[in-house]
Design an enzyme around this catalytic site. Sequence first.
Site, PDB file in Angstrom:
ATOM      1  N   ASP A   1       0.744  -0.763  -0.226  1.00  0.00           N
ATOM      2  CA  ASP A   1       0.386  -0.015  -0.057  1.00  0.00           C
ATOM      3  C   ASP A   1       0.792   1.431  -0.242  1.00  0.00           C
ATOM      4  O   ASP A   1       2.351   1.066   0.425  1.00  0.00           O
ATOM      5  CB  ASP A   1      -0.795  -0.426   1.298  1.00  0.00           C
TER       6      ASP A   1
ATOM      7  N   ASP B   1      -3.881   7.158  -3.313  1.00  0.00           N
ATOM      8  CA  ASP B   1      -4.599   8.151  -3.648  1.00  0.00           C
ATOM      9  C   ASP B   1      -5.914   8.715  -2.635  1.00  0.00           C
ATOM     10  O   ASP B   1      -4.805   8.610  -2.155  1.00  0.00           O
ATOM     11  CB  ASP B   1      -5.983   6.676  -4.154  1.00  0.00           C
TER      12      ASP B   1
ATOM     13  N   GLY C   1     -11.480   3.823   0.629  1.00  0.00           N
ATOM     14  CA  GLY C   1     -12.078   4.865   1.903  1.00  0.00           C
ATOM     15  C   GLY C   1     -13.746   4.172   2.549  1.00  0.00           C
ATOM     16  O   GLY C   1     -14.406   5.295   2.998  1.00  0.00           O
TER      17      GLY C   1
HETATM   18  N1  GUN Z   1      -5.962   0.887   3.474  1.00  0.00           N
HETATM   19  C1  GUN Z   1      -7.612   1.544   3.512  1.00  0.00           C
HETATM   20  N2  GUN Z   1      -8.087   2.383   3.130  1.00  0.00           N
HETATM   21  C2  GUN Z   1      -7.204   3.427   2.143  1.00  0.00           C
HETATM   22  C3  GUN Z   1      -7.747   3.095   1.140  1.00  0.00           C
HETATM   23  O1  GUN Z   1      -8.955   4.480   0.803  1.00  0.00           O
HETATM   24  N3  GUN Z   1      -6.427   3.744   0.038  1.00  0.00           N
HETATM   25  C4  GUN Z   1      -5.317   3.682   0.032  1.00  0.00           C
HETATM   26  N4  GUN Z   1      -4.377   3.002  -0.861  1.00  0.00           N
HETATM   27  N5  GUN Z   1      -5.781   3.037   0.978  1.00  0.00           N
HETATM   28  C5  GUN Z   1      -5.978   2.056   2.248  1.00  0.00           C
END
Ligand code: GUN
Length: 633
Positions: free
Chosen positions: A91, A126, A193
């Site tokens: 992430d 994002d 989100g």
């Molecule tokens: N982890 C939990 N929610 C989100 C999100 O909306 N975007 C990203 N990149 N990681 C997350």
Amino acid sequence: MPELNFEITGKDGLARTAKFKTPHGVIETPTILPVINPNIPTLGIGEMVSLGARAFITNSYIIRRSENLREKAEKNGVHSLIGFDGPIMTDSGTFQSHVYSDVEYTNLEIVEFQRKIGSDISTILDVFSEPDFSHEKAEYAVMETYSRMNEVPQGVEDTILAGPIQGSVYPDLRKRSAELMSSSQAGYLPIGGVVPLLENYRYDALVDIIISSKLNASFSKPIHLFGGGHPMFLSMAVLLGVDIFDSASYVKYARDGRMLFSDGSKELSRISTLPRWSPLYGKYSVKEIREMNAEERKKALSLHNLAAIFNELHEIKERIYQQTLWQYVETKARSHPYLFKAYRRILEYSEILEKYEDLSKKSTFFYFDRYSDSTPYITRLSNFSKSIGDGNPVILGDEHWHPGRPHERGLKAAYESSDRPFLLKWQNMLVPLELDETYPVEQIISAGGQVPAAENVTSLQETPLSETKLRDFDIHRVRTIADYQFGIGIGERLFPDETVVTRSRNTGRIRGIFLAGKLLATLRAHDGFFTLTVEGARRLKDACKAPKHRVMVTDDSAEFNSKGFNVFFKFIISSDESIIAGNEVLVVNSKDELIAVGKSVLSGTEIKYFRSGVGVKVHKGILQGEEKEPGPD
Ligand code: GUN
């Protein structure tokens, strides 16, 4: 970007089992990626793999911010850092920026870093759209996220890009985000989100978000629900088409002394025994766990929690295989009021979800109560029944419920001496008598329904019968089944008055449908629907205009399909959007000439997105010779 080759291996409505390639191996879905915090790993990789983990997610932002981790990752790669040689997703730091509002890297820097450390699936930076955002603010999150996806140079070969779908609670924005991300270079689509909704058990709001995201996204890209790893909600999310989850919850709950179960979470202080499936069972007593030091307890409960998640996932996969996921969700909904609320919301989408359901399922339909009336199959059947039930129908009670034996109690004779629709009281509705041997009318286990008193109807006893035969029951039966399968009016075109219907000597059920000595179709014993022969397919083609019921293939593919080989997605040029998965389809070449007949694996809406795997299971190609009536059963 590497070719994902997302391939469906099984399906149940929108739920699917599938697999796709990443640089470090294949990921089979549905699955959960346990979250690994590289600073403080709680469980060993081996322990997690033994519970069922086959891929992991970690955070590139955390790695990059720590000098030590960054150096190691840059030198030897993220796989060496984590100690796992299979697929690893990273992430980007969006969530940290959402929680702490400080991310000191740009989108391009963090994507480049993920690529450099060898991540299999890299996530762009994002913009997190909160559930309480105004429409304007949420729209900014959607558009800015999209422009960040476009800013990433195309053609990066060694990582799959994840393009999150944002848009807060606004269906129009989720739709737009899903469409934009699907059209971009993103090969993998997480729904973002949603953590605040998950944390507050607002599963009903999640239903809206998942549906508006999923149905507007590419069906051949995996859909991930960011943060959605609680076992309670997994089955509903999979039912709505989510393929992948990540879960930090197994550690988070453990830290707070809480244990996950498939229907919720419980505090360790409130339970008396461990379930037998728990990896802690037989190793420790509840008292011993309570008396552990904080670190030990966290590790023990994390292990239990992850096992709860993978157990649930295991059950879900099996349910997809058996095609009983809807029943599972229906039963599970009763385990918690918030789930039940979400289930009721799902039912509001039945008309839409029905389009993704197969013509029939492998398993018997379970009818519980009036909520079952709103499930997709009953919705499909009820819409059909309403459309042909006009015209002063004759209503038949339970005493006439003899599938396969219409001659009993004079029913067949009565039917043939009348020209009115004969409707059968079935659960909470009325269905055409002619469908009494089809799915789900016959393949049902029911707690019983109560048909409301219908107005302006006649019972069989009151029906004036003609002295002469006005119609033939068998012909009408096969026509109505064809109408259900292919559209109202098609039955009559497919099966004219001269049609001959043969029955099995053993069961008395209809088997073959002939015209002028040629077999047109056979009725399948397991669901009561037709399998067409090439001759039958020719008649269906003549009865409906292109592109109805057609899958058009390249002429190269046509050559093989005409000999009876299956149709691969990659050779499909176009197809009818209204195809029902599991229904008969006409395989045609680029000149709309019939090549073969087979069964569609997916619905018409899904077909166009796929490049990998079999799209039509062909049962007969035009060059394979004439079909004979099936042998005695
Ligand atoms: N982890 C939990 N929610 C989100 C999100 O909306 N975007 C990203 N990149 N990681 C997350």
